[in-house]
Write a protein that holds these residues in place. Structure first.
Motif, PDB file in Angstrom:
ATOM      1  N   LEU A 108      85.728  41.552  72.608  1.00 60.51           N
ATOM      2  CA  LEU A 108      84.553  42.352  72.279  1.00 60.51           C
ATOM      3  C   LEU A 108      84.676  43.722  72.931  1.00 60.51           C
ATOM      4  O   LEU A 108      85.020  43.829  74.107  1.00 60.51           O
ATOM      5  CB  LEU A 108      83.281  41.669  72.803  1.00 60.51           C
ATOM      6  N   VAL A 109      84.383  44.757  72.147  1.00 58.95           N
ATOM      7  CA  VAL A 109      84.239  46.122  72.661  1.00 58.95           C
ATOM      8  C   VAL A 109      82.858  46.590  72.250  1.00 58.95           C
ATOM      9  O   VAL A 109      82.536  46.603  71.046  1.00 58.95           O
ATOM     10  CB  VAL A 109      85.308  47.061  72.084  1.00 58.95           C
ATOM     11  N   ILE A 110      82.030  46.965  73.214  1.00 56.36           N
ATOM     12  CA  ILE A 110      80.663  47.357  72.896  1.00 56.36           C
ATOM     13  C   ILE A 110      80.304  48.650  73.625  1.00 56.36           C
ATOM     14  O   ILE A 110      80.540  48.788  74.824  1.00 56.36           O
ATOM     15  CB  ILE A 110      79.674  46.221  73.243  1.00 56.36           C
ATOM     16  N   ASP A 111      79.755  49.590  72.859  1.00 51.53           N
ATOM     17  CA  ASP A 111      79.316  50.863  73.437  1.00 51.53           C
ATOM     18  C   ASP A 111      77.909  50.681  73.990  1.00 51.53           C
ATOM     19  O   ASP A 111      76.974  51.407  73.656  1.00 51.53           O
ATOM     20  CB  ASP A 111      79.348  51.960  72.376  1.00 51.53           C
ATOM     21  N   SER A 129      82.829  46.894  78.002  1.00 50.53           N
ATOM     22  CA  SER A 129      81.469  47.399  77.806  1.00 50.53           C
ATOM     23  C   SER A 129      81.227  48.634  78.664  1.00 50.53           C
ATOM     24  O   SER A 129      82.036  48.980  79.526  1.00 50.53           O
ATOM     25  CB  SER A 129      80.448  46.309  78.162  1.00 50.53           C
ATOM     26  N   ARG A 130      80.068  49.265  78.434  1.00 57.93           N
ATOM     27  CA  ARG A 130      79.670  50.401  79.274  1.00 57.93           C
ATOM     28  C   ARG A 130      79.204  49.959  80.656  1.00 57.93           C
ATOM     29  O   ARG A 130      79.148  50.765  81.574  1.00 57.93           O
ATOM     30  CB  ARG A 130      78.542  51.184  78.595  1.00 57.93           C
ATOM     31  N   GLY A 131      78.834  48.707  80.781  1.00 57.75           N
ATOM     32  CA  GLY A 131      78.346  48.225  82.065  1.00 57.75           C
ATOM     33  C   GLY A 131      77.620  46.911  81.906  1.00 57.75           C
ATOM     34  O   GLY A 131      77.780  46.210  80.895  1.00 57.75           O
ATOM     35  N   LEU A 132      76.826  46.594  82.897  1.00 56.45           N
ATOM     36  CA  LEU A 132      76.069  45.349  82.918  1.00 56.45           C
ATOM     37  C   LEU A 132      74.582  45.657  82.903  1.00 56.45           C
ATOM     38  O   LEU A 132      74.127  46.604  83.545  1.00 56.45           O
ATOM     39  CB  LEU A 132      76.416  44.542  84.166  1.00 56.45           C
ATOM     40  N   ALA A 133      73.813  44.864  82.165  1.00 51.74           N
ATOM     41  CA  ALA A 133      72.358  45.025  82.107  1.00 51.74           C
ATOM     42  C   ALA A 133      71.740  43.658  81.878  1.00 51.74           C
ATOM     43  O   ALA A 133      72.240  42.864  81.077  1.00 51.74           O
ATOM     44  CB  ALA A 133      71.958  45.984  80.986  1.00 51.74           C
TER      45      ALA A 133
END
Length: 217
Positions: A108-111, A129-133
Motif C-alpha cells: 500500500l502507498v497512501i498520500d 504513508s505520510r505518517g500515523l494518525a
C-alpha cells in the motif's frame, strides 16, 4: 468496471525491484517521485508492483476496502485521500493489512496516514504513508477506483510500476518501463565504476570535472 488493465511482466517487475527508488527516479530524468513525506511504516519495508489506483473521499476508506478485492496478487494499492482535508485520518490498519495478505497483494502507498503501526510491522505487509494518525474513518460514498491520479505532481495510471524503499516512492510509467530499466542499469554500472575509482584515491571533483574552487557568479 474493467479491472483487466495492462500490467508489467514478471521479468520486468523482478528487474525493477532490483533498483533503488532514487536510481529509477534519476534514470527517468528526475521524474516520477511521489511526495517525500511518503515513507515506509517500517524502514526495512520495500515495495514493487503494478499500481491499482484509488481516490478515497477525505476521512473515508470504503474504496480502499473495495480495491483490496479488485486487485490481483502482487498489485500495489496507491491511494489519494483528497489532500489536506483528509490528512488526519487513519485509513488503513491491522484488519485491512490481514485482508491484503490473504489476497497476496504487494503493498500500500497512501498520500495520507495509517494506524496500528506496531501491528503492521508484526504482520509485515509493506505500507508506505505520510505518517500515523489514530482518527477513525467512515464509509461514505465518493471517490473512485482505477482512474488516473496525481500525487505530488507524479501521474499514476493503473498498471504503472510502483517502487518504494526507505528513501521514498517512485512511479515508472508502464509505457516507458523498459527504457527506464535500461537507463537504471547503465546508471548503476557507471556508479559502480566511479566507486572503484574513489576507492583507488580519485576525488569526486576530478571525476566529474568540476572546478576545485567556487567560481564567481
Amino acid at each position: 468496471m474493467d479491472t483487466d488493465f495492462p500490467r508489467p511482466s514478471g521479468v520486468q517487475l523482478q528487474r525493477a525491484a532490483a533498483f533503488p527508488s532514487a536510481t529509477l527516479h534519476e534514470a527517468m530524468g528526475r521524474k516520477g517521485a511521489l511526495p517525500s513525506a511518503i515513507k515506509p511504516v517500517v524502514p526495512s519495508m520495500r515495495i514493487c508492483g503494478p499500481a491499482v489506483t484509488v481516490v478515497a473521499k477525505p476521512m473515508n476508506n470504503i474504496n480502499i476496502h473495495r480495491a483490496i478485492y479488485l486487485a490481483r496478487p502482487g498489485d500495489v494499492l496507491v491511494v489519494d485521500v483528497g489532500g489536506a482535508a483528509g490528512l488526519e485520518g487513519g485509513y488503513f490498519g491491522e484488519i485491512m493489512a490481514h485482508a491484503c495478505v490473504a489476497r497476496k497483494l504487494g503493498g500500500l502507498v497512501i498520500d495520507g496516514c495509517v494506524r496500528d503501526a506496531d501491528l503492521l510491522e508484526e504482520i509485515g505487509f509493506p505500507v508506505f504513508s505520510r505518517g500515523l494518525a489514530i482518527h477513525g474513518t467512515t464509509k461514505e460514498e465518493g471517490g473512485s477506483i482505477l482512474a488516473p491520479i496525481s500525487l505530488g505532481g507524479a501521474e499514476i495510471n493503473p498498471g504503472d510500476v510502483i517502487v518504494g524503499d526507505r528513501d521514498g516512492v517512485v512511479v515508472v510509467p508502464l509505457n516507458g518501463l523498459d527504457a527506464a530499466l535500461e537507463s537504471s542499469q547503465s546508471r548503476e554500472d557507471k556508479e559502480a565504476a566511479t566507486i572503484e575509482k574513489l576507492k583507488g584515491g580519485a576525488s569526486t571533483i576530478e571525476l566529474y570535472g568540476w572546478s576545485p574552487l567556487p567560481k564567481e557568479s
